[in-house]
Enzyme design. Structure first.
Site, PDB file in Angstrom:
ATOM      1  N   LYS A 218      20.769  25.925 -15.303  1.00 18.95           N
ATOM      2  CA  LYS A 218      21.970  25.772 -16.140  1.00 18.95           C
ATOM      3  C   LYS A 218      23.153  26.503 -15.510  1.00 18.95           C
ATOM      4  CE  LYS A 218      22.739  28.626 -19.755  1.00 18.95           C
ATOM      5  NZ  LYS A 218      24.095  29.235 -19.726  1.00 18.95           N
ATOM      6  N   ASN A 219      22.925  27.748 -15.111  1.00 20.25           N
ATOM      7  CA  ASN A 219      24.047  28.559 -14.630  1.00 20.25           C
ATOM      8  C   ASN A 219      24.575  28.104 -13.271  1.00 20.25           C
ATOM      9  OD1 ASN A 219      23.988  29.986 -16.952  1.00 20.25           O
ATOM     10  ND2 ASN A 219      23.254  31.907 -16.063  1.00 20.25           N
TER      11      ASN A 219
ATOM     12  N   CYS B 228      27.929  33.371 -25.983  1.00 18.43           N
ATOM     13  CA  CYS B 228      26.932  34.328 -26.463  1.00 18.43           C
ATOM     14  C   CYS B 228      27.602  35.586 -27.003  1.00 18.43           C
ATOM     15  CB  CYS B 228      26.018  34.746 -25.316  1.00 18.43           C
ATOM     16  SG  CYS B 228      24.685  33.606 -25.010  1.00 18.43           S
TER      17      CYS B 228
ATOM     18  N   ARG C 192      32.875  40.828 -22.913  1.00 19.93           N
ATOM     19  CA  ARG C 192      32.925  39.831 -21.847  1.00 19.93           C
ATOM     20  C   ARG C 192      34.330  39.310 -21.551  1.00 19.93           C
ATOM     21  NH1 ARG C 192      27.755  35.911 -22.240  1.00 19.93           N
ATOM     22  NH2 ARG C 192      28.063  35.803 -20.014  1.00 19.93           N
TER      23      ARG C 192
ATOM     24  N   VAL D 155      37.778  38.245 -19.289  1.00 19.94           N
ATOM     25  CA  VAL D 155      37.965  37.443 -18.073  1.00 19.94           C
ATOM     26  C   VAL D 155      39.123  38.004 -17.235  1.00 19.94           C
ATOM     27  CG1 VAL D 155      36.923  35.301 -18.896  1.00 19.94           C
ATOM     28  CG2 VAL D 155      39.340  35.744 -19.361  1.00 19.94           C
ATOM     29  N   ASP D 156      39.400  39.302 -17.442  1.00 17.70           N
ATOM     30  CA  ASP D 156      40.526  39.927 -16.736  1.00 17.70           C
ATOM     31  C   ASP D 156      40.392  39.812 -15.216  1.00 17.70           C
ATOM     32  OD1 ASP D 156      38.299  41.768 -17.358  1.00 17.70           O
ATOM     33  OD2 ASP D 156      39.420  43.176 -16.097  1.00 17.70           O
ATOM     34  N   GLN D 157      39.166  39.881 -14.713  1.00 13.59           N
ATOM     35  CA  GLN D 157      38.978  39.833 -13.256  1.00 13.59           C
ATOM     36  C   GLN D 157      39.357  38.456 -12.706  1.00 13.59           C
ATOM     37  OE1 GLN D 157      37.927  42.567 -11.267  1.00 13.59           O
ATOM     38  NE2 GLN D 157      38.453  43.495 -13.228  1.00 13.59           N
TER      39      GLN D 157
ATOM     40  N   ASP E 151      19.562  38.533 -17.619  1.00 13.43           N
ATOM     41  CA  ASP E 151      19.073  37.350 -18.334  1.00 13.43           C
ATOM     42  C   ASP E 151      17.550  37.335 -18.491  1.00 13.43           C
ATOM     43  OD1 ASP E 151      21.632  36.493 -18.678  1.00 13.43           O
ATOM     44  OD2 ASP E 151      21.542  34.857 -17.227  1.00 13.43           O
TER      45      ASP E 151
ATOM     46  N   ILE F  65      24.502  45.687 -17.555  1.00 15.08           N
ATOM     47  CA  ILE F  65      25.511  44.641 -17.353  1.00 15.08           C
ATOM     48  C   ILE F  65      26.323  44.395 -18.632  1.00 15.08           C
ATOM     49  CG2 ILE F  65      25.920  42.253 -16.602  1.00 15.08           C
ATOM     50  CD1 ILE F  65      24.670  43.906 -14.390  1.00 15.08           C
TER      51      ILE F  65
ATOM     52  N   ARG G 269      20.798  25.714 -25.885  1.00 15.83           N
ATOM     53  CA  ARG G 269      21.900  25.779 -24.911  1.00 15.83           C
ATOM     54  C   ARG G 269      21.368  26.010 -23.503  1.00 15.83           C
ATOM     55  NH1 ARG G 269      25.051  30.440 -25.812  1.00 15.83           N
ATOM     56  NH2 ARG G 269      25.808  29.789 -23.798  1.00 15.83           N
TER      57      ARG G 269
HETATM   58  C1  UD1 Z   1      26.945  34.984 -15.873  1.00 11.80           C
HETATM   59  C2  UD1 Z   1      25.842  34.161 -16.468  1.00 11.80           C
HETATM   60  C3  UD1 Z   1      25.070  34.972 -17.494  1.00 11.80           C
HETATM   61  C4  UD1 Z   1      24.595  36.293 -16.880  1.00 11.80           C
HETATM   62  C5  UD1 Z   1      25.751  37.043 -16.209  1.00 11.80           C
HETATM   63  C6  UD1 Z   1      25.296  38.282 -15.461  1.00 11.80           C
HETATM   64  C7  UD1 Z   1      26.690  31.898 -16.376  1.00 11.80           C
HETATM   65  C8  UD1 Z   1      27.211  30.734 -17.122  1.00 11.80           C
HETATM   66  N1  UD1 Z   1      26.412  32.998 -17.108  1.00 11.80           N
HETATM   67  O1  UD1 Z   1      27.833  35.320 -16.926  1.00 11.80           O
HETATM   68  O2  UD1 Z   1      23.953  34.200 -17.941  1.00 11.80           O
HETATM   69  O3  UD1 Z   1      24.034  37.093 -17.891  1.00 11.80           O
HETATM   70  O4  UD1 Z   1      26.416  36.178 -15.283  1.00 11.80           O
HETATM   71  O5  UD1 Z   1      24.359  37.940 -14.509  1.00 11.80           O
HETATM   72  O6  UD1 Z   1      26.511  31.857 -15.175  1.00 11.80           O
HETATM   73  N2  UD1 Z   1      33.421  41.377 -16.574  1.00 11.80           N
HETATM   74  C9  UD1 Z   1      34.664  41.938 -16.801  1.00 11.80           C
HETATM   75  N3  UD1 Z   1      35.779  41.194 -16.522  1.00 11.80           N
HETATM   76  C10 UD1 Z   1      35.712  39.928 -16.047  1.00 11.80           C
HETATM   77  C11 UD1 Z   1      34.448  39.357 -15.801  1.00 11.80           C
HETATM   78  C12 UD1 Z   1      33.318  40.106 -16.075  1.00 11.80           C
HETATM   79  O7  UD1 Z   1      34.766  43.082 -17.246  1.00 11.80           O
HETATM   80  O8  UD1 Z   1      36.751  39.308 -15.826  1.00 11.80           O
HETATM   81  C13 UD1 Z   1      32.210  42.160 -16.837  1.00 11.80           C
HETATM   82  C14 UD1 Z   1      31.391  41.579 -17.979  1.00 11.80           C
HETATM   83  O9  UD1 Z   1      31.838  42.010 -19.236  1.00 11.80           O
HETATM   84  C15 UD1 Z   1      30.006  42.063 -17.634  1.00 11.80           C
HETATM   85  C16 UD1 Z   1      29.998  42.046 -16.100  1.00 11.80           C
HETATM   86  O10 UD1 Z   1      31.351  42.070 -15.715  1.00 11.80           O
HETATM   87  O11 UD1 Z   1      29.837  43.374 -18.075  1.00 11.80           O
HETATM   88  C17 UD1 Z   1      29.310  40.865 -15.484  1.00 11.80           C
HETATM   89  O12 UD1 Z   1      29.812  39.676 -16.042  1.00 11.80           O
HETATM   90  P1  UD1 Z   1      29.802  38.298 -15.241  1.00 11.80           P
HETATM   91  O13 UD1 Z   1      28.978  38.459 -14.014  1.00 11.80           O
HETATM   92  O14 UD1 Z   1      31.189  37.813 -15.099  1.00 11.80           O
HETATM   93  O15 UD1 Z   1      29.015  37.363 -16.253  1.00 11.80           O
HETATM   94  P2  UD1 Z   1      29.309  35.841 -16.588  1.00 11.80           P
HETATM   95  O16 UD1 Z   1      29.828  35.131 -15.394  1.00 11.80           O
HETATM   96  O17 UD1 Z   1      30.071  35.780 -17.854  1.00 11.80           O
END
Ligand code: UD1
Length: 417
Positions: A22-23, A115, A120, A122-124, A304, A326, A396
């Site tokens: 899925k991912n 979830c 979570r 998306v600032d990065q 996960d 995480i 999902r």
């Molecule tokens: C993806 C996976 C999810 C998995 C996660 C970690 C998909 C669809 N989902 O989620 O199943 O659990 O990777 O392996 O592929 N963060 C920030 N700012 C950002 C982005 C991330 O602070 O802009 C933080 C998050 O809050 C978290 C960490 O970085 O603590 C990792 O998140 P990220 O790797 O981005 O997870 P997803 O891509 O959302």
């Protein structure tokens, strides 16, 4: 709303097959926005998140059809708006941002839901797009991005983010000049996306390491790509063999990508062997015993799989410690497992698990995707009947889970509540 009713206590035996990831499928399908050609995506799991992605791609202007495990897309006149109704159900919708910005110079995407496992942000993603020349405003709960044309940049992520790395990879593939992604995520799904983009003409190197280099090209096209198997589904099946004291041959199992998980399962007393046929997993004669797990970015232990291995720890001899590094709010399965007789205490990001003789069936509530899977595992091992509610989370991410598990001896029924 459906629930699963599980009669526990049956060791699982037989052969079980892993579906497409899925991912990996989600970013790869969103990359269809980048393509100039019709495309056929193979080994796509039939899941709610994929259905949502297909609906979203259609709203964004592509033709998109799913037939079995194949999704076919055709380019169309792009529309840059991803509506709230779809985005709120799937956090990964934010992955259309990079492709839209790089193709159209515009994107309007609702702030993601998905979830309930922490803030979570998306600032990065946004910070990195800004470095490539985009500007963002928040308008009515939507992120509105604009740029004339994205240009290459040297981006250093604060943390290795999977979605952030994927979003930037897609955007950089068609941007002007060279982009370097430092502290990039090394997850196999990122590598699969990079391999897919490369098969369509993208110039990417370093994927699978912490530094990825992308030289922008002017167009991407191809014919077909097969998505990698789902390592988390595979890991869940290995855990199912262990927790029920059964023996499963897991076919289509991405063994190399599961090294850390397999290592931990072996520490817990499982015997796992890889062969051409698949991965054979069973519990050793001494039964399961406790271990310590700390979730980390790949190649560390995946967050996960945290809930699933915790389900195993609840009935292991000796104590276990799980540290979730995480996501800050990813222990929502714990109170549900406690309702089944598990002995778990939480302190901040750490859970201490004291193994009990057996779990007892109970009414439990799924709170997120992987928590749901862990409750199914707990239910398979428990004495008596477990009712897992709110299984839309499970749907999902797991293709036909009860059908697959029932075929190896589980007694799971899906009933309407
Ligand atoms: C993806 C996976 C999810 C998995 C996660 C970690 C998909 C669809 N989902 O989620 O199943 O659990 O990777 O392996 O592929 N963060 C920030 N700012 C950002 C982005 C991330 O602070 O802009 C933080 C998050 O809050 C978290 C960490 O970085 O603590 C990792 O998140 P990220 O790797 O981005 O997870 P997803 O891509 O959302």
């Amino acid at each position: 709303m459906d629930k699963l009713v599980i009669e526990g206590g049956v060791p699982l035996h037989g052969t079980i097959e892993v579906s497409g990831s899925k991912n990996a499928a989600l970013p790869i399908l969103f990359s269809a926005i980048l393509l100039d050609s019709p495309f056929s995506f193979q080994n796509v799991p039939r899941l709610q998140d994929i259905t949502t992605t297909i609906r979203l791609l259609r709203m964004l202007g592509l033709s998109c059809e799913q037939e079995g495990n194949t999704v076919r897309t055709e380019p169309g006149a792009l529309n840059p708006e991803a509506p709230y109704d779809l985005v709120r159900t799937m956090r990964a919708s934010v992955l259309c941002l990079g492709p839209l910005l790089t193709r159209l110079g515009r994107a309007r995407v609702s702030l993601p839901g998905g979830c309930a496992i922490g803030a979570r942000p998306v600032d990065q993603h946004l910070k990195a797009f800004e470095q490539m020349g985009a500007r963002f405003d928040l308008e009515g709960g939507d992120i509105v991005g604009r740029c004339s044309r994205l240009h290459g940049a040297h981006i250093v992520f604060d943390m290795p983010t999977v979605g952030g790395t994927e979003n930037l990879l897609m955007a950089a593939a068609l941007a002007d000049g060279t982009t370097i992604l430092e502290n990039a995520a090394r997850e196999p799904e990122v590598v699969d996306l990079a391999n897919f983009l490369r098969s369509c003409g993208a110039k990417i190197s370093g994927h699978g390491t912490g530094i990825i280099t992308v030289e922008g090209v002017t167009s991407l096209s191809g014919e077909s790509y097969s998505i990698m198997p789902d390592r988390i589904e595979a890991g869940t099946f290995l855990a199912a063999a262990g927790i029920t004291g059964g023996k499963l041959l897991v076919k289509n199992c991405p063994f190399a990508e599961l090294e850390t998980v397999v290592g931990k399962l072996e520490q817990m007393g499982m015997e796992i062997t890889n062969s051409e046929e698949g991965v054979l997993a069973q519990c050793g004669k001494a039964g399961l015993h406790g271990t310590d797990v700390k979730t980390q970015p790949y190649p560390g232990f995946p967050t996960d799989m945290q809930a699933q291995i915790m389900a195993m720890m609840t009935i292991a001899s000796r104590s276990s410690i799980v540290e979730e590094r995480i996501f800050e709010n990813r222990f929502m399965h714990v109170p549900e497992m406690v309702r089944m007789g598990a002995q778990i205490t939480i302190s901040g990001r750490t859970a201490m698990i004291r193994g009990v003789e057996h779990l007892i069936g109970a009414q439990v509530m799924a709170s997120d995707l992987r928590a749901s899977a862990s409750l199914v595992l707990a239910g398979l091992a428990a004495h008596g009947t477990t009712h897992v509610r709110r299984i839309y989370h499970l749907d999902r991410g797991y293709e036909e889970i009860e059908k697959k598990l029932n075929a190896v001896g589980a007694r799971i029924e899906r009933v309407e509540q």
